[in-house]
Design a protein around this motif. Structure first.
Motif, PDB file in Angstrom:
ATOM      1  N   SER A 126     -12.737  -1.015 -12.965  1.00 36.00           N
ATOM      2  CA  SER A 126     -12.796  -0.967 -11.503  1.00 36.00           C
ATOM      3  C   SER A 126     -12.385   0.407 -11.036  1.00 36.00           C
ATOM      4  O   SER A 126     -11.611   1.096 -11.673  1.00 36.00           O
ATOM      5  CB  SER A 126     -11.876  -2.022 -10.899  1.00 36.00           C
ATOM      6  N   LYS A 186      -2.119   1.328  -8.406  1.00 36.75           N
ATOM      7  CA  LYS A 186      -1.186   0.291  -8.834  1.00 36.75           C
ATOM      8  C   LYS A 186      -0.351   0.799 -10.012  1.00 36.75           C
ATOM      9  O   LYS A 186       0.813   0.440 -10.160  1.00 36.75           O
ATOM     10  CB  LYS A 186      -1.945  -0.960  -9.251  1.00 36.75           C
ATOM     11  N   SER A 219      -5.113   2.393 -12.624  1.00 38.64           N
ATOM     12  CA  SER A 219      -5.588   1.257 -11.839  1.00 38.64           C
ATOM     13  C   SER A 219      -5.443   1.601 -10.362  1.00 38.64           C
ATOM     14  O   SER A 219      -4.326   1.811  -9.874  1.00 38.64           O
ATOM     15  CB  SER A 219      -4.783  -0.003 -12.177  1.00 38.64           C
ATOM     16  N   ASP A 220      -6.570   1.673  -9.643  1.00 33.59           N
ATOM     17  CA  ASP A 220      -6.546   2.065  -8.240  1.00 33.59           C
ATOM     18  C   ASP A 220      -6.016   0.947  -7.355  1.00 33.59           C
ATOM     19  O   ASP A 220      -6.197  -0.248  -7.639  1.00 33.59           O
ATOM     20  CB  ASP A 220      -7.956   2.442  -7.775  1.00 33.59           C
ATOM     21  N   GLY A 221      -5.365   1.355  -6.251  1.00 32.80           N
ATOM     22  CA  GLY A 221      -4.919   0.393  -5.256  1.00 32.80           C
ATOM     23  C   GLY A 221      -6.071  -0.111  -4.420  1.00 32.80           C
ATOM     24  O   GLY A 221      -7.148   0.494  -4.388  1.00 32.80           O
ATOM     25  N   GLU A 222      -5.851  -1.236  -3.722  1.00 29.96           N
ATOM     26  CA  GLU A 222      -6.930  -1.809  -2.922  1.00 29.96           C
ATOM     27  C   GLU A 222      -7.321  -0.918  -1.751  1.00 29.96           C
ATOM     28  O   GLU A 222      -8.500  -0.709  -1.460  1.00 29.96           O
ATOM     29  CB  GLU A 222      -6.520  -3.192  -2.388  1.00 29.96           C
ATOM     30  N   GLU A 223      -6.318  -0.350  -1.062  1.00 28.59           N
ATOM     31  CA  GLU A 223      -6.582   0.480   0.113  1.00 28.59           C
ATOM     32  C   GLU A 223      -6.364   1.964  -0.163  1.00 28.59           C
ATOM     33  O   GLU A 223      -7.130   2.809   0.293  1.00 28.59           O
ATOM     34  CB  GLU A 223      -5.691   0.042   1.280  1.00 28.59           C
ATOM     35  N   THR A 269       0.826  -1.211   0.000  1.00 31.26           N
ATOM     36  CA  THR A 269       0.000   0.000   0.000  1.00 31.26           C
ATOM     37  C   THR A 269       0.853   1.250   0.000  1.00 31.26           C
ATOM     38  O   THR A 269       0.536   2.247  -0.664  1.00 31.26           O
ATOM     39  CB  THR A 269      -0.934   0.004   1.228  1.00 31.26           C
ATOM     40  N   ALA A 275     -11.984   3.019  -7.183  1.00 33.69           N
ATOM     41  CA  ALA A 275     -11.955   3.042  -5.730  1.00 33.69           C
ATOM     42  C   ALA A 275     -13.358   3.242  -5.175  1.00 33.69           C
ATOM     43  O   ALA A 275     -14.103   4.102  -5.625  1.00 33.69           O
ATOM     44  CB  ALA A 275     -11.033   4.174  -5.251  1.00 33.69           C
ATOM     45  N   MET A 322       1.936   1.912  -3.478  1.00 31.03           N
ATOM     46  CA  MET A 322       0.830   2.408  -4.299  1.00 31.03           C
ATOM     47  C   MET A 322       0.560   3.889  -4.006  1.00 31.03           C
ATOM     48  O   MET A 322       0.259   4.667  -4.907  1.00 31.03           O
ATOM     49  CB  MET A 322      -0.421   1.568  -4.054  1.00 31.03           C
TER      50      MET A 322
END
Length: 333
Positions: A207, A137, A129-133, A99, A209, A102
């Motif tokens: 996808s 990315k 491309s968004d990061g998970e948290e 994270t 956030a 990212m």
């Protein structure tokens, strides 16, 4: 350009016009500088004969302004690469660090966006491309403006962040990495052959956030160029057709850069500085804690005001690299 049939081939005509503009961008500023220097010299001769304090102050101000403009012109004189005049495509990818990496990639995205804004360049997000948290990315930007590629090509390499992570509840210091690649944006007249049978296309749902602005249909596009293994994707548009067109543009730019590198491979083997900008090399470190410092490992230029750098003021690093390595360093990598 006034000749018959010049505009029959629109792409080639636009390329010629852009090249003419690029040449004018050299000649016209030089003529203006030469005229200002001549006027300043005449004013200096006049003040020698008839001293005047107010006019002397104006002359000092003009001399300082000319010095600054001359420095900027000298910097541009280093942009002699074959593609330096083109627009630039920047690809940012988070590396090691999860994270934190990212978030670092997103910070670099903002830094280059602010740099482009400072120079009056256009900015278009081709893919993100968004990061998970938090953070991203990866992202692909197109920076539109004369010599955008020439100025930005020294930024290719790995960028290192050292700071106390806001994502660590124990407030420990973390080291993270993100890679930056800069490509020239090429036009249709450049002969890069992409055959339909060499491309594998996958579609998927875009996808974002927090689930915001997410398409319910499979409009995002991923293209794989089978002979080279190059993969590109686009999910910014709601139309699959538009995403495919954007991805094809990215692919063409990447294949063009690969062709340049292939042609320069023999020379690169003999070039002592070729490793300076190769993939995996750490070109710059950004330290936020325990002290603040941005250090370019190629030129050894160090600037303690890290916040100013993150706000897009990276011209000193670009200038130092161009002065030390010149126009050919990136082309022979």
């Amino acid at each position: 350009m006034a000749g018959a049939g010049f505009w029959d081939d629109q792409e080639r005509a636009r390329d010629v016009v852009q090249r003419v503009k690029a040449l004018k961008a050299w000649v016209e500023p030089f003529d203006r500088l030469e005229g200002r220097v001549r006027s300043a010299q005449e004013l200096g001769d006049l003040l020698t004969a008839e001293p005047d304090e107010e006019m002397a102050r104006e002359l000092d101000q003009e001399a300082s302004a000319i010095e600054g403009d001359l420095r900027a012109y000298e910097l541009r004189s280093l942009l002699q690469g074959a593609d330096d005049w083109r627009d630039a495509q920047i690809e940012i990818a988070a590396g090691a660090g999860g994270t934190e990496a990212m978030d670092w990639a997103q910070m670099l995205l903002r830094m280059y966006t602010r740099w482009a804004e400072r120079h009056g360049f256009g900015i278009e997000v081709l893919d993100m491309s968004d990061g998970e948290e938090a953070g991203i990315k990866g992202a692909v930007l197109e920076i539109k403006g004369q010599y955008a590629y020439g100025f930005l090509r020294p930024e290719t390499g790995v960028h290192r962040l050292v700071r106390i992570s806001p994502f660590d509840s124990n407030a420990r210091r973390h080291t993270s990495f993100a890679s930056v690649f800069v490509y020239p944006v090429v036009n249709e007249e450049i002969n890069i052959e992409i055959r339909d049978e060499d491309i594998k296309m996958d579609v998927f749902r875009a996808s974002g956030a927090g689930g915001q602005h997410v398409n319910k249909t499979s409009s995002a596009v991923r293209l794989t160029h089978l002979p080279s293994g190059v993969v590109v994707s686009s999910q910014q548009e709601r139309s699959q057709f538009k995403n495919k067109a954007t991805a094809m543009k990215q692919l063409k730019n990447k294949l063009y850069q690969l062709e340049l590198e292939k042609q320069a491979a023999a020379k690169a083997k003999l070039d002592a500085t070729k490793s300076d900008v190769s993939f995996g090399s750490q070109i710059r470190s950004y330290v936020f804690q325990p002290y603040t410092m941005v250090n370019d490992h190629r030129t050894e230029l160090k600037i303690p005001d890290v916040q100013r750098i993150m706000d897009g003021d990276i011209d000193e690093f670009i200038e130092a690299y161009l002065k030390q390595y010149g126009a050919g360093a990136m082309e022979a990598r």
